[in-house]
Design a protein around this motif. Structure first.
Motif, PDB file in Angstrom:
ATOM      1  N   ASP A  16      88.959  78.358  73.328  1.00  0.00           N
ATOM      2  CA  ASP A  16      88.508  78.859  74.626  1.00  0.00           C
ATOM      3  C   ASP A  16      88.221  80.357  74.626  1.00  0.00           C
ATOM      4  O   ASP A  16      87.491  80.848  75.489  1.00  0.00           O
ATOM      5  CB  ASP A  16      89.546  78.559  75.711  1.00  0.00           C
ATOM      6  CG  ASP A  16      89.642  77.072  76.022  1.00  0.00           C
ATOM      7  OD1 ASP A  16      88.736  76.314  75.636  1.00  0.00           O
ATOM      8  OD2 ASP A  16      90.640  76.677  76.652  1.00  0.00           O
ATOM      9  N   GLU A  17      88.751  81.074  73.685  1.00  0.00           N
ATOM     10  CA  GLU A  17      88.553  82.521  73.591  1.00  0.00           C
ATOM     11  C   GLU A  17      87.071  82.871  73.451  1.00  0.00           C
ATOM     12  O   GLU A  17      86.649  83.970  73.781  1.00  0.00           O
ATOM     13  CB  GLU A  17      89.355  83.035  72.384  1.00  0.00           C
ATOM     14  CG  GLU A  17      89.265  84.489  72.110  1.00  0.00           C
ATOM     15  CD  GLU A  17      89.958  85.376  73.123  1.00  0.00           C
ATOM     16  OE1 GLU A  17      89.679  86.577  73.092  1.00  0.00           O
ATOM     17  OE2 GLU A  17      90.746  84.891  73.954  1.00  0.00           O
ATOM     18  N   VAL A  19      84.510  81.549  75.154  1.00  0.00           N
ATOM     19  CA  VAL A  19      83.706  81.142  76.323  1.00  0.00           C
ATOM     20  C   VAL A  19      82.738  82.229  76.791  1.00  0.00           C
ATOM     21  O   VAL A  19      81.614  81.941  77.186  1.00  0.00           O
ATOM     22  CB  VAL A  19      84.595  80.643  77.488  1.00  0.00           C
ATOM     23  CG1 VAL A  19      85.380  81.776  78.138  1.00  0.00           C
ATOM     24  CG2 VAL A  19      83.765  79.886  78.508  1.00  0.00           C
ATOM     25  N   THR A  64      87.441  85.284  79.088  1.00  0.00           N
ATOM     26  CA  THR A  64      88.593  84.589  79.644  1.00  0.00           C
ATOM     27  C   THR A  64      89.371  85.626  80.458  1.00  0.00           C
ATOM     28  O   THR A  64      89.203  86.829  80.256  1.00  0.00           O
ATOM     29  CB  THR A  64      89.519  84.026  78.544  1.00  0.00           C
ATOM     30  OG1 THR A  64      89.951  85.097  77.699  1.00  0.00           O
ATOM     31  CG2 THR A  64      88.823  82.959  77.721  1.00  0.00           C
ATOM     32  N   ALA A  71      93.948  76.070  84.150  1.00  0.00           N
ATOM     33  CA  ALA A  71      92.867  76.252  83.179  1.00  0.00           C
ATOM     34  C   ALA A  71      91.551  75.785  83.796  1.00  0.00           C
ATOM     35  O   ALA A  71      91.488  74.748  84.447  1.00  0.00           O
ATOM     36  CB  ALA A  71      93.164  75.467  81.910  1.00  0.00           C
ATOM     37  N   PRO A 120      91.776  80.341  80.497  1.00  0.00           N
ATOM     38  CA  PRO A 120      91.697  79.465  79.327  1.00  0.00           C
ATOM     39  C   PRO A 120      92.817  78.434  79.291  1.00  0.00           C
ATOM     40  O   PRO A 120      93.881  78.640  79.876  1.00  0.00           O
ATOM     41  CB  PRO A 120      91.829  80.438  78.159  1.00  0.00           C
ATOM     42  CG  PRO A 120      92.706  81.528  78.697  1.00  0.00           C
ATOM     43  CD  PRO A 120      92.321  81.657  80.157  1.00  0.00           C
ATOM     44  N   GLU A 121      92.553  77.363  78.586  1.00  0.00           N
ATOM     45  CA  GLU A 121      93.589  76.365  78.312  1.00  0.00           C
ATOM     46  C   GLU A 121      94.256  76.666  76.982  1.00  0.00           C
ATOM     47  O   GLU A 121      95.455  76.552  76.837  1.00  0.00           O
ATOM     48  CB  GLU A 121      92.962  74.968  78.279  1.00  0.00           C
ATOM     49  CG  GLU A 121      93.952  73.858  78.004  1.00  0.00           C
ATOM     50  CD  GLU A 121      93.307  72.485  78.022  1.00  0.00           C
ATOM     51  OE1 GLU A 121      93.879  71.569  77.393  1.00  0.00           O
ATOM     52  OE2 GLU A 121      92.250  72.305  78.651  1.00  0.00           O
ATOM     53  N   ILE A 123      93.866  79.473  73.660  1.00  0.00           N
ATOM     54  CA  ILE A 123      93.255  80.584  72.926  1.00  0.00           C
ATOM     55  C   ILE A 123      93.979  80.824  71.602  1.00  0.00           C
ATOM     56  O   ILE A 123      93.841  81.881  70.999  1.00  0.00           O
ATOM     57  CB  ILE A 123      93.203  81.883  73.764  1.00  0.00           C
ATOM     58  CG1 ILE A 123      94.601  82.327  74.202  1.00  0.00           C
ATOM     59  CG2 ILE A 123      92.264  81.731  74.947  1.00  0.00           C
ATOM     60  CD1 ILE A 123      94.663  83.690  74.858  1.00  0.00           C
ATOM     61  N   LEU A 130      85.100  74.507  73.014  1.00  0.00           N
ATOM     62  CA  LEU A 130      85.870  74.765  74.223  1.00  0.00           C
ATOM     63  C   LEU A 130      86.730  73.550  74.546  1.00  0.00           C
ATOM     64  O   LEU A 130      86.347  72.414  74.253  1.00  0.00           O
ATOM     65  CB  LEU A 130      84.935  75.040  75.408  1.00  0.00           C
ATOM     66  CG  LEU A 130      84.051  76.288  75.322  1.00  0.00           C
ATOM     67  CD1 LEU A 130      83.061  76.314  76.480  1.00  0.00           C
ATOM     68  CD2 LEU A 130      84.893  77.558  75.305  1.00  0.00           C
ATOM     69  N   SER A 131      87.860  73.790  75.190  1.00  0.00           N
ATOM     70  CA  SER A 131      88.702  72.692  75.673  1.00  0.00           C
ATOM     71  C   SER A 131      87.963  71.945  76.784  1.00  0.00           C
ATOM     72  O   SER A 131      86.982  72.434  77.336  1.00  0.00           O
ATOM     73  CB  SER A 131      90.025  73.245  76.211  1.00  0.00           C
ATOM     74  OG  SER A 131      89.774  74.023  77.376  1.00  0.00           O
ATOM     75  N   LEU A 134      87.575  73.929  80.050  1.00  0.00           N
ATOM     76  CA  LEU A 134      86.561  74.983  80.059  1.00  0.00           C
ATOM     77  C   LEU A 134      85.153  74.420  79.983  1.00  0.00           C
ATOM     78  O   LEU A 134      84.237  74.995  80.573  1.00  0.00           O
ATOM     79  CB  LEU A 134      86.829  76.014  78.963  1.00  0.00           C
ATOM     80  CG  LEU A 134      87.636  77.201  79.537  1.00  0.00           C
ATOM     81  CD1 LEU A 134      89.020  76.802  79.947  1.00  0.00           C
ATOM     82  CD2 LEU A 134      87.607  78.377  78.646  1.00  0.00           C
TER      83      LEU A 134
END
Length: 179
Positions: A16-17, A19, A64, A71, A120-121, A123, A130-131, A134
């Motif tokens: 997610d970092e 995004v 994020t 999240a 984020p969910e 990172i 992405l999760s 996200l």
């Protein structure tokens, strides 16, 4: 005329970092802007982004955000709210951005800086993409960035060809894979 830049920030190696980087690339691939704006992949440039804080009138950061919320929650924050995030930052670039903002303000010249961020969910997992949370929030993040641009007098138009998020992400994984 105001000079505007959208900067995607984050590390695509940690789920997610990335995004913010994906959001900037998605905007660049799918929309046109009048008057023109600049869109860049700021990745993990950290303090080296300060040149943009000094050279542009408006800076929109896609990233994020470390906010105690579920999240996928999307936020549009101004520079005052950004300064407050320094105490709860979870990543190096979040800390660097708040420090840059404070340094530029002390220097007496700083762009109007805003951030469109998503909670984020994950990172920490080393993976591209992405999760689920996200991916689900990504359209809202893009719409929030577009709305912010429109408040600054930018006309945003969807391009003829639509590049899906999955193709944006695949472009990074292919481009960064060892040959």
């Amino acid at each position: 005329m105001s000079r505007i830049i959208v900067i995607g920030v984050g590390n695509i190696l940690f789920l997610d970092e990335g995004v913010g980087v994906y959001a900037a690339a998605y905007l660049d691939a799918n929309y046109s802007f009048s008057p023109p704006i600049e869109i860049i992949d700021g990745g993990t440039l950290g303090v080296r982004l300060s040149e943009y804080f000094l050279a542009y009138d408006d800076v929109i950061i896609c990233d994020t955000v470390s906010i105690d919320d579920k999240a996928g929650s999307v936020y549009a924050l101004n520079d005052e709210a950004l300064s407050g995030l320094g105490k709860t930052a979870q990543s190096v670039h979040e800390i660097e951005i708040t420090q840059m903002l404070e340094t530029c303000k002390m220097a007496g010249k700083c762009a109007d800086v805003g951030i469109v961020g998503v909670v984020p969910e994950d990172i920490e997992t080393v993976a591209f993409g992405l999760s689920r949370h996200l991916k689900d929030a990504f359209p809202q993040m893009i719409e929030t960035i577009i709305s912010l641009l429109e408040t600054k007098g930018i006309t945003v138009q969807k391009g003829g060809k639509s590049t899906p998020l999955s193709e944006i992400i695949a472009g990074y994984t292919t481009a960064t894979a060892p040959r």
